[in-house]
Design an enzyme around this catalytic site. Structure first.
Site, PDB file in Angstrom:
ATOM      1  N   TYR A 275      59.540  44.860  17.071  1.00 42.85           N
ATOM      2  CA  TYR A 275      58.231  44.593  17.667  1.00 42.85           C
ATOM      3  C   TYR A 275      57.803  43.156  17.389  1.00 42.85           C
ATOM      4  O   TYR A 275      57.352  42.434  18.290  1.00 42.85           O
ATOM      5  CB  TYR A 275      57.207  45.580  17.101  1.00 42.85           C
ATOM      6  CG  TYR A 275      55.816  45.436  17.667  1.00 42.85           C
ATOM      7  CD1 TYR A 275      55.507  45.916  18.928  1.00 42.85           C
ATOM      8  CD2 TYR A 275      54.804  44.820  16.925  1.00 42.85           C
ATOM      9  CE1 TYR A 275      54.231  45.802  19.454  1.00 42.85           C
ATOM     10  CE2 TYR A 275      53.527  44.689  17.441  1.00 42.85           C
ATOM     11  CZ  TYR A 275      53.241  45.190  18.706  1.00 42.85           C
ATOM     12  OH  TYR A 275      51.971  45.050  19.215  1.00 42.85           O
TER      13      TYR A 275
ATOM     14  N   SER B 220      50.052  40.096  19.774  1.00 41.25           N
ATOM     15  CA  SER B 220      49.720  40.841  18.564  1.00 41.25           C
ATOM     16  C   SER B 220      49.626  39.874  17.392  1.00 41.25           C
ATOM     17  O   SER B 220      50.232  38.798  17.412  1.00 41.25           O
ATOM     18  CB  SER B 220      50.812  41.873  18.271  1.00 41.25           C
ATOM     19  OG  SER B 220      50.686  42.439  16.986  1.00 41.25           O
TER      20      SER B 220
END
Length: 261
Positions: A147, A134
């Protein structure tokens, strides 16, 4: 010549928004697919949408026993040429609200374990690994502490493994999308992105970009503008990114605490 035709690809998280589109494109390119997910029903639905009927394996990849069973299943069907670690989850909220165990297990530990487990198989086939990270694996963002930590970890693991295997026939790649229009994003995250003017990409386009990287020798691919600039800027001048995000902190906290309704 179609690089993917006849290649066997193991894709985790196949029923998610990005995973399903990657499966469709790989199938259309003639790849032989082994798809994993936790929902047998969702896997069955996806199976009927693909150009070439895949092999399906419903499992919980956080179980090391089920990982071993998956390896045995793949070996029984001739091994694999490509491992795509796509399974992942996200959480949005302030640090004290986060549940770290599931994030670490699914986003970081599982792909590390699968890479380790399938390395002997991939060595035999001169294969590839693609770890789906990501933009938040390079940019620490408020509201996504857990995350970000897992994706930073996955990026570091991938880079270290790339360098460890540099003299081998295995390619290890890191693929980093930005926010994508899938169910991994809660309604609060979607509204926050709209409020901040952050773009979200379609899963179809993201899947196309992953396939392009798979066919190339590119070891790292970061998607999105200005996210790619922020990735570079954060690596060299993190204080500038600190200031940019601090100016948005009040809005982020409002959405993270659910007070935007």
């Amino acid at each position: 010549m179609n690089f993917l035709a006849g290649k066997t690809v193991l894709l985790t998280g196949a029923t998610g928004g990005i995973g399903a589109e990657v499966a469709r494109k790989l199938s259309a390119a003639g790849a032989r697919l082994i798809l994993t997910g936790r929902s047998a029903t969702k896997l069955k639905v996806l199976q009927h949408q693909l150009a070439v009927e895949p092999l399906m394996y419903c499992c919980d990849l956080t179980s090391t026993a089920e990982q071993q069973d998956l390896l045995q299943f793949c070996q029984q069907h001739g091994g694999i040429d490509v491992l795509i670690n796509n399974a992942g989850i996200s959480q949005f909220g302030l640090c004290q609200q986060q549940q770290f165990n599931d994030l670490i297990s699914i986003n970081l530990l599982v792909p590390m374990q699968l890479c380790q487990l399938f390395l002997p198989v991939l060595r035999q086939r001169k294969g590839q690994i693609v770890n789906v990270g990501s933009a938040f694996g390079s940019i620490g963002h408020p509201g996504f502490t857990g995350y970000c930590a897992t994706k930073f970890g996955l990026r570091g693991f991938t880079e270290a493994l790339q360098r460890e295997l540099a003299g081998s026939d295995i390619q290890v790649k890191y693929f980093a999308p930005r926010a994508t229009e899938t169910s991994i994003n809660s309604s609060d995250v979607v509204q926050l992105n709209q409020q901040l003017g952050n773009s979200m990409d379609s899963p179809v386009w993201v899947a196309e970009e992953l396939i392009k990287q798979l066919k190339s020798n590119e070891l790292r691919r970061f998607l999105g503008w200005p996210e790619r600039i922020f990735v570079r800027l954060n690596g060299v001048f993190p204080a500038l990114v600190d200031m940019a995000l601090k100016s948005k902190l009040t809005v982020i906290e409002l959405f993270a605490e659910g007070k935007n309704h």
